[in-house]
Design a protein around this motif. Structure first.
Motif: not given
Length: 104
Positions: A85, A88-89
């Protein structure tokens, strides 16, 4: 007989020009972008599952059906998902920044 007719081409008087309205072209472009984004999301999800399986199960499943493997897998999965996460962010933010600055 012109060479273009032999090879499947039409003479200039036989050619028809079909102009695609810009709104229709824009709609097609948006649909393609959406489809590509969806395919990338599926590919990313598949990659995530593959990497979790590869990394966590190899790390945690030392011997078949040993005690404590569930906790190890849960912790490994949680760590991997948090890392995924964060990356990805950061990736999405960088892409958006590049897109707004005109780099892409």
């Amino acid at each position: 007989m012109a060479l273009s007719s032999i090879f499947g081409g039409a003479s200039p008087s036989q050619q028809q020009t079909t102009a695609v309205p810009s709104a229709k072209a824009s709609n097609v472009k948006d649909q393609l972008k959406t489809q590509i984004a969806q395919e990338l999301a599926v590919a990313n999800a598949s990659e995530l599952v593959s990497k979790v399986t590869e990394n966590c199960f190899e790390k945690c499943l030392i011997s078949p059906y040993s005690n404590g493997e569930e906790g190890c897998i849960d912790q490994c999965l949680a760590k991997y998902m948090r890392s995924w996460n964060v990356v990805s962010k950061a990736y999405v933010a960088r892409i958006q920044q590049a897109s707004t600055s005109g780099e892409i």
